[in-house]
Scaffold this motif. Structure first.
Motif, PDB file in Angstrom:
ATOM      1  N   SER A  47       1.263  -1.682   0.017  1.00 49.31           N
ATOM      2  CA  SER A  47      -0.033   0.030   0.049  1.00 49.31           C
ATOM      3  C   SER A  47       0.843   0.973   0.430  1.00 49.31           C
ATOM      4  O   SER A  47      -0.121   2.383   0.009  1.00 49.31           O
ATOM      5  CB  SER A  47      -0.862   0.164   0.712  1.00 49.31           C
ATOM      6  N   ASP A  48       2.443   0.693   0.201  1.00 47.99           N
ATOM      7  CA  ASP A  48       2.834   2.301   0.006  1.00 47.99           C
ATOM      8  C   ASP A  48       3.520   2.530  -0.702  1.00 47.99           C
ATOM      9  O   ASP A  48       4.140   3.192  -1.501  1.00 47.99           O
ATOM     10  CB  ASP A  48       4.726   2.389   1.287  1.00 47.99           C
ATOM     11  N   VAL A  49       3.320   1.975  -2.276  1.00 46.30           N
ATOM     12  CA  VAL A  49       4.115   1.994  -3.465  1.00 46.30           C
ATOM     13  C   VAL A  49       2.427   2.450  -4.748  1.00 46.30           C
ATOM     14  O   VAL A  49       1.750   1.909  -4.606  1.00 46.30           O
ATOM     15  CB  VAL A  49       4.341  -0.268  -4.096  1.00 46.30           C
ATOM     16  N   GLU A  50       3.046   2.926  -5.058  1.00 45.99           N
ATOM     17  CA  GLU A  50       3.063   4.268  -6.067  1.00 45.99           C
ATOM     18  C   GLU A  50       3.018   3.476  -7.446  1.00 45.99           C
ATOM     19  O   GLU A  50       1.410   2.946  -7.669  1.00 45.99           O
ATOM     20  CB  GLU A  50       2.722   5.318  -6.040  1.00 45.99           C
ATOM     21  N   THR A  51       3.283   3.370  -7.951  1.00 48.62           N
ATOM     22  CA  THR A  51       3.871   2.412  -9.650  1.00 48.62           C
ATOM     23  C   THR A  51       5.324   1.640  -9.872  1.00 48.62           C
ATOM     24  O   THR A  51       5.804   2.421  -8.345  1.00 48.62           O
ATOM     25  CB  THR A  51       3.487   4.281 -10.460  1.00 48.62           C
ATOM     26  N   VAL A  52       4.639   1.189 -10.652  1.00 46.76           N
ATOM     27  CA  VAL A  52       6.313   0.276 -10.718  1.00 46.76           C
ATOM     28  C   VAL A  52       6.468   1.188 -12.758  1.00 46.76           C
ATOM     29  O   VAL A  52       5.550   0.701 -13.198  1.00 46.76           O
ATOM     30  CB  VAL A  52       5.920  -0.868 -11.425  1.00 46.76           C
ATOM     31  N   ARG A  53       7.728   0.995 -12.689  1.00 48.31           N
ATOM     32  CA  ARG A  53       8.385   1.796 -14.190  1.00 48.31           C
ATOM     33  C   ARG A  53       8.973   0.642 -14.420  1.00 48.31           C
ATOM     34  O   ARG A  53      10.334   0.002 -13.610  1.00 48.31           O
ATOM     35  CB  ARG A  53       8.388   3.188 -14.153  1.00 48.31           C
ATOM     36  N   GLU A  54       8.813   0.713 -15.945  1.00 47.38           N
ATOM     37  CA  GLU A  54       9.851  -0.342 -16.555  1.00 47.38           C
ATOM     38  C   GLU A  54      10.899   0.093 -17.483  1.00 47.38           C
ATOM     39  O   GLU A  54      10.769   1.333 -17.625  1.00 47.38           O
ATOM     40  CB  GLU A  54       9.079  -1.438 -17.734  1.00 47.38           C
ATOM     41  N   GLY A  55      12.403  -0.265 -17.016  1.00 50.63           N
ATOM     42  CA  GLY A  55      13.262  -0.297 -18.101  1.00 50.63           C
ATOM     43  C   GLY A  55      13.903   0.617 -17.548  1.00 50.63           C
ATOM     44  O   GLY A  55      14.135   1.196 -15.516  1.00 50.63           O
ATOM     45  N   HIS A  56      14.510   2.083 -17.958  1.00 52.60           N
ATOM     46  CA  HIS A  56      15.565   2.763 -17.327  1.00 52.60           C
ATOM     47  C   HIS A  56      14.963   4.032 -17.324  1.00 52.60           C
ATOM     48  O   HIS A  56      14.992   5.353 -17.652  1.00 52.60           O
ATOM     49  CB  HIS A  56      16.538   2.939 -18.588  1.00 52.60           C
ATOM     50  N   GLN A  57      14.295   4.361 -16.364  1.00 52.24           N
ATOM     51  CA  GLN A  57      12.662   4.949 -16.272  1.00 52.24           C
ATOM     52  C   GLN A  57      12.959   5.876 -14.452  1.00 52.24           C
ATOM     53  O   GLN A  57      12.116   6.464 -14.333  1.00 52.24           O
ATOM     54  CB  GLN A  57      11.870   4.977 -16.101  1.00 52.24           C
ATOM     55  N   SER A  58      14.313   5.644 -14.866  1.00 54.57           N
ATOM     56  CA  SER A  58      14.755   6.821 -13.539  1.00 54.57           C
ATOM     57  C   SER A  58      16.161   7.209 -13.558  1.00 54.57           C
ATOM     58  O   SER A  58      17.174   6.393 -14.309  1.00 54.57           O
ATOM     59  CB  SER A  58      14.902   6.110 -11.888  1.00 54.57           C
ATOM     60  N   GLU A  59      16.470   8.181 -13.293  1.00 56.64           N
ATOM     61  CA  GLU A  59      18.419   8.866 -13.351  1.00 56.64           C
ATOM     62  C   GLU A  59      19.278   7.692 -12.904  1.00 56.64           C
ATOM     63  O   GLU A  59      20.234   7.206 -14.153  1.00 56.64           O
ATOM     64  CB  GLU A  59      19.100   9.613 -12.696  1.00 56.64           C
ATOM     65  N   VAL A  60      19.315   6.624 -11.467  1.00 52.66           N
ATOM     66  CA  VAL A  60      19.625   5.875 -11.388  1.00 52.66           C
ATOM     67  C   VAL A  60      19.705   4.373 -12.688  1.00 52.66           C
ATOM     68  O   VAL A  60      21.457   4.372 -12.817  1.00 52.66           O
ATOM     69  CB  VAL A  60      19.181   5.402  -9.958  1.00 52.66           C
ATOM     70  N   LEU A  61      18.933   4.051 -13.075  1.00 55.26           N
ATOM     71  CA  LEU A  61      19.427   3.163 -13.703  1.00 55.26           C
ATOM     72  C   LEU A  61      19.719   4.004 -14.909  1.00 55.26           C
ATOM     73  O   LEU A  61      20.631   3.128 -15.844  1.00 55.26           O
ATOM     74  CB  LEU A  61      17.616   2.219 -14.070  1.00 55.26           C
ATOM     75  N   ALA A  65      23.152   1.866 -17.997  1.00 56.27           N
ATOM     76  CA  ALA A  65      21.842   1.550 -19.051  1.00 56.27           C
ATOM     77  C   ALA A  65      23.379   0.808 -19.766  1.00 56.27           C
ATOM     78  O   ALA A  65      22.634  -0.010 -20.254  1.00 56.27           O
ATOM     79  CB  ALA A  65      21.406   2.591 -19.506  1.00 56.27           C
ATOM     80  N   GLU A  66      24.043   0.568 -19.386  1.00 52.88           N
ATOM     81  CA  GLU A  66      24.959   0.478 -20.535  1.00 52.88           C
ATOM     82  C   GLU A  66      25.744  -0.837 -20.378  1.00 52.88           C
ATOM     83  O   GLU A  66      25.726  -2.295 -21.377  1.00 52.88           O
ATOM     84  CB  GLU A  66      26.749   1.051 -20.506  1.00 52.88           C
ATOM     85  N   GLU A  67      25.736  -1.359 -18.599  1.00 51.46           N
ATOM     86  CA  GLU A  67      25.301  -1.983 -17.784  1.00 51.46           C
ATOM     87  C   GLU A  67      25.007  -3.201 -18.534  1.00 51.46           C
ATOM     88  O   GLU A  67      24.916  -4.458 -18.190  1.00 51.46           O
ATOM     89  CB  GLU A  67      25.747  -1.882 -16.649  1.00 51.46           C
TER      90      GLU A  67
END
Length: 745
Positions: A47-61, A65-67
């Motif tokens: 219930s604390d989770v708003e959403t899940v994003r797939e792929g490189h959809q954050s600055e950290v990921l 991205a190359e790895e």
């Protein structure tokens, strides 16, 4: 997911560690532990989770991205200000299994009704307290559980409840027995006595008895029998009672705890205001330094700041642009140690998220510190990435005599910034003439405009200066929000246009409110004004937006990343009208000739002050204070704060209840006079009383007076972050008394 999966948790390019993730048997909790130490690091609820994003959809990921290929990466996004969790699965199949599974569980969590939420809450506590995980709970475990739940209960009383619930007489509680124990513990005497007041036999409410309650107490004036029927169908747990059209005490409590029984008028949750008035007739949810998610000296600049603000319904975002390497403009807080993000990424994020929460226009407030070359890049990137979304001409090709409405600007992004010359100079076609000013009243103004046009093109003039420092391509993207310096209300009245906007610091705005309150209200009836926090607020703190709203300022920019009373007011005002980021100002603030001045409430035409009477009855399952000592139980008090015009600012509080955060009873009545209710916001705050230092914050809920439902209502509390903390609530009774009308002869 229940078998557990080894994944990499990624915090940066250099921090990527393996963690073991596992979904618990309740299908609502996920915990993860270090592969190396085997220690459980953390757990979170679905219930604390708003959403899940797939792929490189954050600055950290994106940084790794190359790895790691996108099909193995996903981001878990939490409500509030909690940081994201960036993960890399061992294979694309594993990633899909978690992404799809999490999405299904989020769907289940968000569609739970009140009863299911409470059942889930009970199960969570049972699991926390069942130390040896044998699915039973002895009396010692129950005592520890009570402390965890904020209850300091007399041992004999607790033992009596325990023995009553232990039907199998095994000395332990399991499953259903624990539910019985919990029900006895949460018996709501104040709700039962209200139920009995309207029930002839004390066991049920008939359709007509419920309709009487709805009419007399809840002041529901239309179709009360139909409404009573709907509520029985929706909230009565017993099928036989439903078939007989009666409501049991359990069903009555379910109704009172539901959205229909909430203090917030459910009809105002959706879009309920007229959206066809000029833009300047609305308060607009606005953010300052949107790219920051911490303080403005050393904080981290992040596109996450834009995503979070847009998801909260923010409609005016700020972008600070500076020259970057390789001809790429960057966004950051100049002359500080904040990190930098490419302008291109900000615009891409805007294109993706601008209209997910609201269809109404987004204003991009551009702080442009770029060279001419990189300004050309800014303009090009805006056009290339946003395409049709970017507004590049007036909606009808004519010079506007007033601003268009949010309705007319749906799905459009407006650039706010400097502009070379006047809007008419950039328009072709029939509307490109200067406004016709041949009538006598405007002759002097026309003469003055001709004189100013002459001055503007002379060397050294503002126009000349703009031409030298501003790229034409960027200037052409500014249509309805041309930045102009503020030179007083007289100057604005005689020369400004509706498509011009001035930005004022909070200190400058306060001085104008003090000295020329009525002029300020009139000015904001036809032109936009933006207010921004003082440069001295290096900790990204906020000023109170209320005094700016009191004079009708539309774009009152706040640091969304900083929790506190100021953001509570902002969330409270904009939680209505479908959270679309636009709230219509009261009629007396939309009239150019209004006499209203917030410092003199009698300047608002209409009846005298109304009386707001709030009986604070009880509290339910209040959370513990963050970082409190083990076993510490709160001493809660409730403070009601009124924000509005100066004459309405007030606060009153109840006494504190010692050692009871579970079911405190106050039964105290607080009363307020509201002279300008249309501008009032009401904030309910629960605090943990401390006689030696400042009280600790427990929870709050803020709403505009216009959205209050009278009668017996629950207030569902929010955390410091503005996220919900079910099932924590307050139970109150609200009465609104209008002043008597003129006496009859």
């Amino acid at each position: 997911m229940q078998q557990g999966t080894l994944m990499r948790k990624v915090k940066s390019k250099s921090w990527k560690k393996q963690r073991y993730f596992k979904l618990q048997e309740d299908c609502m909790t996920i915990w993860y532990q270090s592969k190396r130490t085997g220690k459980t690091e953390s757990a979170f609820s679905i219930s604390d989770v708003e959403t899940v994003r797939e792929g490189h959809q954050s600055e950290v990921l994106q940084s790794v991205a190359e790895e790691f290929p996108p099909e193995r990466c996903f981001t878990i996004v939490f409500y509030g200000r909690r940081g994201n969790l960036d993960l890399v699965a061992g294979s694309a199949d594993e990633a899909q299994c978690w992404v799809q599974g999490l999405r299904q569980l989020i769907e289940v969590a968000t569609t739970m009704d009140q009863r299911e939420k409470i059942d889930q809450w009970i199960r969570d506590w049972f699991q926390k307290a069942d130390k040896n995980k044998d699915g039973r709970m002895n009396f010692k475990e129950v005592q520890r559980l009570l402390k965890m739940m904020n209850v300091d209960m007399n041992e004999d009383h607790a033992l009596r409840l325990f023995q009553d619930a232990d039907k199998s007489e095994s000395g332990t509680l399991e499953g259903e027995e624990f539910v019985l124990f919990y029900k006895a513990l949460t018996q709501r005497e104040e709700v039962l006595s209200l139920f009995r007041e309207y029930s002839e036999d004390g066991k049920k409410l008939t359709l007509l008895e419920l309709a009487d309650f709805l009419r007399e107490e809840q002041l529901e004036d239309e179709g009360t029998e139909e409404l009573a029927m709907e509520l029985i169908d929706k909230y009565e747990p017993s099928e036989t009672a439903r078939a007989r059209h009666v409501l049991s005490a359990d069903g009555f409590l379910m109704y009172l705890c539901s959205l229909e029984g909430s203090i917030f008028n459910p009809q105002h949750r959706g879009l309920w205001q007229d959206m066809s008035q000029p833009l300047c007739h609305y308060f607009i949810s606005s953010s300052h330094n949107t790219y920051l998610i911490e303080d403005q000296l050393r904080g981290h600049s992040s596109i996450e700041g834009y995503i979070r603000a847009l998801k909260r319904g923010c409609r005016c975002l700020e972008v600070d642009c500076w020259d970057g390497p390789n001809g790429e403009p960057m966004v950051y807080h100049g002359h500080t140690f904040t990190s930098k993000i490419p302008f291109r990424e900000v615009v891409s994020t805007l294109g993706k998220y601008a209209f997910k929460t609201s269809d109404y226009p987004v204003i991009l407030s551009l702080e442009n510190h770029c060279s001419m070359e990189q300004q050309e890049v800014l303009a090009q990137q805006l056009k290339d990435i946003l395409g049709e979304q970017l507004l590049t001409t007036t909606i009808d090709g004519h010079v506007p005599s007033q601003l268009p409405s949010p309705e007319e600007l749906k799905h459009k992004i407006l650039l706010k910034g400097k502009k070379i010359g006047r809007l008419e100079d950039t328009l072709d076609g029939p509307g490109d003439e200067a406004p016709d000013v041949s009538d006598d009243d405007n002759e002097a103004e026309a003469e003055e405009e001709r004189r100013r046009a002459k001055v503007r093109t002379q060397p050294g003039s503002a126009l000349q200066k703009d031409k030298e420092t501003l790229a034409q391509a960027l200037s052409d993207c500014v249509i309805y929000c041309k930045n102009v310096p503020f030179r007083g209300f007289q100057e604005a009245r005689s020369h400004s246009r509706p498509s011009e906007i001035s930005s004022l610091s909070e200190a400058k705005a306060r001085k104008l409110i003090r000295d020329e309150g009525n002029e300020f209200v009139r000015h904001n009836a036809w032109q936009l004004t933006r207010i921004y926090p003082s440069g001295m607020r290096t900790d990204s703190s906020n000023y109170s937006p209320q005094e700016m709203w009191n004079v009708g300022c539309q774009i009152v920019a706040l640091n969304f990343q900083t929790a506190g009373m100021e953001m509570d007011l902002c969330d409270g005002l904009f939680s209505q009208n479908g959270c679309c980021g636009y709230v219509l100002k009261p009629p007396f603030m939309r009239d150019k000739e209004t006499l209203f001045n917030p410092s003199d409430p009698s300047s608002r035409e209409g009846p005298g002050p109304i009386t707001l009477t709030i009986q604070v009855i009880s509290g339910q399952q209040l959370p513990k204070v963050a970082n409190s000592k083990e076993g510490a139980i709160i001493d809660p008090l409730v403070r009601v704060e009124i924000y509005g015009v100066p004459a309405d600012q007030a606060h009153q509080e109840t006494k504190y209840i010692e050692n009871n955060g579970f079911n405190p009873r106050w039964d105290e009545t607080l009363q307020f006079q509201l002279h300008v209710p249309e501008l009032a916001l009401i904030r309910f705050v629960v605090e943990d009383y401390d006689k030696t230092s400042r009280n600790d914050f427990v929870g709050q809920f803020t709403l505009a007076f216009a959205n209050i439902k009278p009668g017996y209502r629950h207030i569902h509390l929010l955390s410091k972050d503005g996220t919900s903390i079910p099932p924590s609530s307050l139970f109150v009774h609200i009465r609104i008394t209008e002043p008597p009308g003129p006496e009859q002869d």
